[in-house]
Design a protein around this motif. Structure first.
Motif, mmCIF file in Angstrom:
data_model
loop_
_atom_site.group_PDB
_atom_site.id
_atom_site.type_symbol
_atom_site.label_atom_id
_atom_site.label_comp_id
_atom_site.label_asym_id
_atom_site.label_seq_id
_atom_site.Cartn_x
_atom_site.Cartn_y
_atom_site.Cartn_z
ATOM 1 N N ALA A 33 1.925 4.980 -24.400
ATOM 2 C CA ALA A 33 3.299 5.378 -24.731
ATOM 3 C C ALA A 33 3.943 6.126 -23.576
ATOM 4 O O ALA A 33 5.110 5.909 -23.237
ATOM 5 C CB ALA A 33 3.291 6.234 -25.994
ATOM 6 N N GLU A 34 3.164 7.043 -22.950
ATOM 7 C CA GLU A 34 3.693 7.789 -21.804
ATOM 8 C C GLU A 34 4.003 6.848 -20.641
ATOM 9 O O GLU A 34 5.024 6.996 -19.962
ATOM 10 C CB GLU A 34 2.680 8.853 -21.371
ATOM 11 N N LYS A 35 3.104 5.870 -20.419
ATOM 12 C CA LYS A 35 3.344 4.904 -19.340
ATOM 13 C C LYS A 35 4.583 4.074 -19.627
ATOM 14 O O LYS A 35 5.412 3.830 -18.731
ATOM 15 C CB LYS A 35 2.122 3.994 -19.190
ATOM 16 N N ALA A 36 4.709 3.641 -20.900
ATOM 17 C CA ALA A 36 5.885 2.852 -21.276
ATOM 18 C C ALA A 36 7.158 3.675 -21.133
ATOM 19 O O ALA A 36 8.188 3.180 -20.661
ATOM 20 C CB ALA A 36 5.728 2.346 -22.713
ATOM 21 N N ALA A 37 7.076 4.971 -21.530
ATOM 22 C CA ALA A 37 8.248 5.838 -21.398
ATOM 23 C C ALA A 37 8.613 6.043 -19.937
ATOM 24 O O ALA A 37 9.795 6.019 -19.566
ATOM 25 C CB ALA A 37 7.965 7.176 -22.076
ATOM 26 N N ALA A 38 7.570 6.233 -19.091
ATOM 27 C CA ALA A 38 7.830 6.410 -17.661
ATOM 28 C C ALA A 38 8.438 5.147 -17.055
ATOM 29 O O ALA A 38 9.370 5.212 -16.247
ATOM 30 C CB ALA A 38 6.527 6.770 -16.940
ATOM 31 N N GLU A 39 7.899 3.985 -17.472
ATOM 32 C CA GLU A 39 8.439 2.717 -16.962
ATOM 33 C C GLU A 39 9.876 2.514 -17.437
ATOM 34 O O GLU A 39 10.741 2.066 -16.665
ATOM 35 C CB GLU A 39 7.558 1.557 -17.436
ATOM 36 N N ALA A 40 10.111 2.863 -18.714
ATOM 37 C CA ALA A 40 11.475 2.733 -19.241
ATOM 38 C C ALA A 40 12.433 3.661 -18.509
ATOM 39 O O ALA A 40 13.562 3.276 -18.183
ATOM 40 C CB ALA A 40 11.473 3.038 -20.741
ATOM 41 N N LYS A 41 11.969 4.888 -18.228
ATOM 42 C CA LYS A 41 12.810 5.845 -17.501
ATOM 43 C C LYS A 41 13.074 5.347 -16.084
ATOM 44 O O LYS A 41 14.187 5.479 -15.555
ATOM 45 C CB LYS A 41 12.154 7.218 -17.455
ATOM 46 N N LYS A 42 12.017 4.776 -15.480
ATOM 47 C CA LYS A 42 12.179 4.240 -14.129
ATOM 48 C C LYS A 42 13.209 3.117 -14.121
ATOM 49 O O LYS A 42 14.085 3.059 -13.240
ATOM 50 C CB LYS A 42 10.827 3.727 -13.623
ATOM 51 N N GLN A 43 13.090 2.214 -15.095
ATOM 52 C CA GLN A 43 14.048 1.118 -15.190
ATOM 53 C C GLN A 43 15.452 1.635 -15.485
ATOM 54 O O GLN A 43 16.436 1.141 -14.927
ATOM 55 C CB GLN A 43 13.608 0.143 -16.280
ATOM 56 N N GLN A 44 15.517 2.661 -16.354
ATOM 57 C CA GLN A 44 16.822 3.236 -16.666
ATOM 58 C C GLN A 44 17.438 3.889 -15.435
ATOM 59 O O GLN A 44 18.635 3.727 -15.170
ATOM 60 C CB GLN A 44 16.675 4.260 -17.790
ATOM 61 N N ASP A 45 16.601 4.644 -14.694
ATOM 62 C CA ASP A 45 17.094 5.278 -13.468
ATOM 63 C C ASP A 45 17.566 4.223 -12.466
ATOM 64 O O ASP A 45 18.601 4.395 -11.812
ATOM 65 C CB ASP A 45 16.003 6.145 -12.849
ATOM 66 N N ALA A 88 18.569 1.212 -13.193
ATOM 67 C CA ALA A 88 19.806 0.607 -13.699
ATOM 68 C C ALA A 88 20.997 1.529 -13.481
ATOM 69 O O ALA A 88 22.085 1.088 -13.087
ATOM 70 C CB ALA A 88 19.647 0.291 -15.188
ATOM 71 N N GLU A 89 20.783 2.831 -13.719
ATOM 72 C CA GLU A 89 21.863 3.793 -13.501
ATOM 73 C C GLU A 89 22.230 3.872 -12.025
ATOM 74 O O GLU A 89 23.422 3.955 -11.676
ATOM 75 C CB GLU A 89 21.442 5.165 -14.017
ATOM 76 N N ALA A 90 21.201 3.857 -11.157
ATOM 77 C CA ALA A 90 21.479 3.893 -9.720
ATOM 78 C C ALA A 90 22.237 2.644 -9.287
ATOM 79 O O ALA A 90 23.183 2.721 -8.489
ATOM 80 C CB ALA A 90 20.167 4.018 -8.944
ATOM 81 N N LYS A 91 21.808 1.482 -9.830
ATOM 82 C CA LYS A 91 22.496 0.234 -9.493
ATOM 83 C C LYS A 91 23.934 0.263 -9.988
ATOM 84 O O LYS A 91 24.874 -0.140 -9.274
ATOM 85 C CB LYS A 91 21.745 -0.941 -10.111
ATOM 86 N N ALA A 92 24.098 0.761 -11.232
ATOM 87 C CA ALA A 92 25.450 0.846 -11.784
ATOM 88 C C ALA A 92 26.313 1.804 -10.974
ATOM 89 O O ALA A 92 27.495 1.530 -10.707
ATOM 90 C CB ALA A 92 25.388 1.296 -13.248
ATOM 91 N N ALA A 93 25.692 2.938 -10.549
ATOM 92 C CA ALA A 93 26.442 3.898 -9.738
ATOM 93 C C ALA A 93 26.824 3.291 -8.387
ATOM 94 O O ALA A 93 27.944 3.493 -7.899
ATOM 95 C CB ALA A 93 25.605 5.160 -9.539
ATOM 96 N N ALA A 94 25.864 2.539 -7.790
ATOM 97 C CA ALA A 94 26.157 1.894 -6.504
ATOM 98 C C ALA A 94 27.264 0.852 -6.656
ATOM 99 O O ALA A 94 28.173 0.763 -5.817
ATOM 100 C CB ALA A 94 24.890 1.243 -5.953
ATOM 101 N N GLU A 95 27.173 0.069 -7.735
ATOM 102 C CA GLU A 95 28.206 -0.939 -7.966
ATOM 103 C C GLU A 95 29.562 -0.280 -8.226
ATOM 104 O O GLU A 95 30.598 -0.761 -7.760
ATOM 105 C CB GLU A 95 27.809 -1.819 -9.150
ATOM 106 N N LYS A 96 29.518 0.833 -8.970
ATOM 107 C CA LYS A 96 30.765 1.544 -9.244
ATOM 108 C C LYS A 96 31.359 2.108 -7.950
ATOM 109 O O LYS A 96 32.583 2.004 -7.720
ATOM 110 C CB LYS A 96 30.498 2.683 -10.228
ATOM 111 N N LYS A 97 30.466 2.691 -7.124
ATOM 112 C CA LYS A 97 30.942 3.232 -5.850
ATOM 113 C C LYS A 97 31.509 2.129 -4.965
ATOM 114 O O LYS A 97 32.557 2.298 -4.319
ATOM 115 C CB LYS A 97 29.792 3.935 -5.141
#
Length: 340
Positions: A165-177, A179-188
């Motif tokens: 569960a911790e690994k899945a949460a870390a992977e999900a957070k990594k993917q979320q980060d 995605a957020e970084a990509k979205a921020a870059a695209e927005k910028k």
């Protein structure tokens, strides 16, 4: 019947009311009972010592195998007929009747007693048919070991699930980060592109109100260029080399501040804009406007020449801010959307 076992020192006697006398099977070996050892008369016709002995004998005989150890035959006790025939009923004796059940009397079966090997067996185990204490203990140990192993397996499984569960949460957070970084870059990027478009639109609109000072030109000297040909030691404007007589145009709408000869600048025209900025047109061959005249973007104000301190025909253009400070003409023209 002759006695098969004798109890030394025990007296069996009854009073004269029952017709019994003292029993002394071997007068030669047993002394007559005297003194305090003589049996006293009792209410039921039995001496106290006789009752006690009778209880013990009946209990031993009636219980049968109850007093036996596992694997050993019971020991029989016989009494002389004269005594056995006159012994009272065991159930009539206090504390003895409760030991003997009616069922045992009816069917002749001796009361069943649990063997010594069943000691320590629980009721639940007995109901399941367990009769051996050692086997029951072994079963308990195995059950406890299984329970401990099951608990250890459950704990390990829980730890694995928690780690997963911790690994899945870390992977999900990594993917979320990501995605957020990509979205921020695209927005910028989108914001930068929008900003560029807005600036391009602004310059396009601005360029519509500004114009290049001449045509068919070549840039020969730039602002700040060093050289001995200039009295200040460096070039103070931007030179557009062009054939003599090429039209000179107003860069932007404004008012003619001065027009005429100006020493080393030759024929010069100064155009003042609304914000106080001054544009100097120097070395002209002729001037086509007068002081105080209003001009618009692209109007002709003179022609290219070689007057003043020059080496050939060209338009020397200078830009001065409202406080009189000279700036780079190329940068200023480009800031207005012009491509120089």
């Amino acid at each position: 019947m002759a006695a098969t076992a004798t109890l030394p020192g025990a007296d069996f006697g009854v009073d004269d009311e029952r017709g019994w006398g003292e029993w002394n099977p071997t007068e030669e070996t047993v002394r007559p009972v005297r003194g305090k050892h003589r049996v006293a008369k009792q209410r039921n016709g039995l001496a106290r010592s006789s009752a006690v002995l009778g209880v013990g004998v009946i209990a031993a005989v009636g219980a049968g195998g109850m007093a036996t150890a596992q694997g050993k035959p019971p020991v029989s006790i016989s009494l002389p007929d004269s005594i056995a025939d006159n012994l009272p009923d065991a159930k009539s004796l206090p504390g003895v009747g409760a030991l003997l059940s009616d069922k045992s009397e009816d069917d002749g079966a001796a009361p069943a007693t649990a063997p010594l090997t069943t000691a320590g067996i629980t009721t639940a185990e007995a109901e399941q048919g367990t009769t051996d204490a050692g086997e029951a203990l072994r079963a308990r140990i195995l059950q406890q070991a299984e329970q401990q192993q099951a608990a250890a397996d459950a704990e390990a499984r829980e730890a694995q699930e928690k780690a997963a569960a911790e690994k899945a949460a870390a992977e999900a957070k990594k993917q979320q980060d990501a995605a957020e970084a990509k979205a921020a870059a695209e927005k910028k990027k989108a914001e930068e592109e929008a900003k560029k478009k807005a600036e391009a639109l602004r310059l396009a609109k601005l360029a519509a109100s500004y114009a290049v000072p001449t045509t068919s030109y070549t840039i020969t000297s730039t602002y700040g260029q060093a050289g001995t040909m200039w009295s200040s030691g460096h070039h103070t404007g931007l030179d557009f080399a062009a054939p003599t007589g090429t039209l000179v145009k107003a860069v932007h709408g404004g008012t003619i501040k001065s027009a005429g000869w100006s020493g080393s600048y030759g024929y010069r025209t100064v155009l003042e804009l609304e914000d106080g900025t001054e544009i100097w047109y120097c070395h002209q061959s002729s001037i086509g406007v007068g002081v105080g005249q209003k001009v618009s973007t692209g109007d002709t104000i003179g022609r290219v020449g070689a007057t003043g301190n020059v080496t050939g025909p060209h338009l020397h253009l200078e830009i001065h801010t409202a406080d009189g400070t000279g700036v780079d003409p190329m940068g200023w023209l480009r800031s207005k959307g012009l491509n120089i």
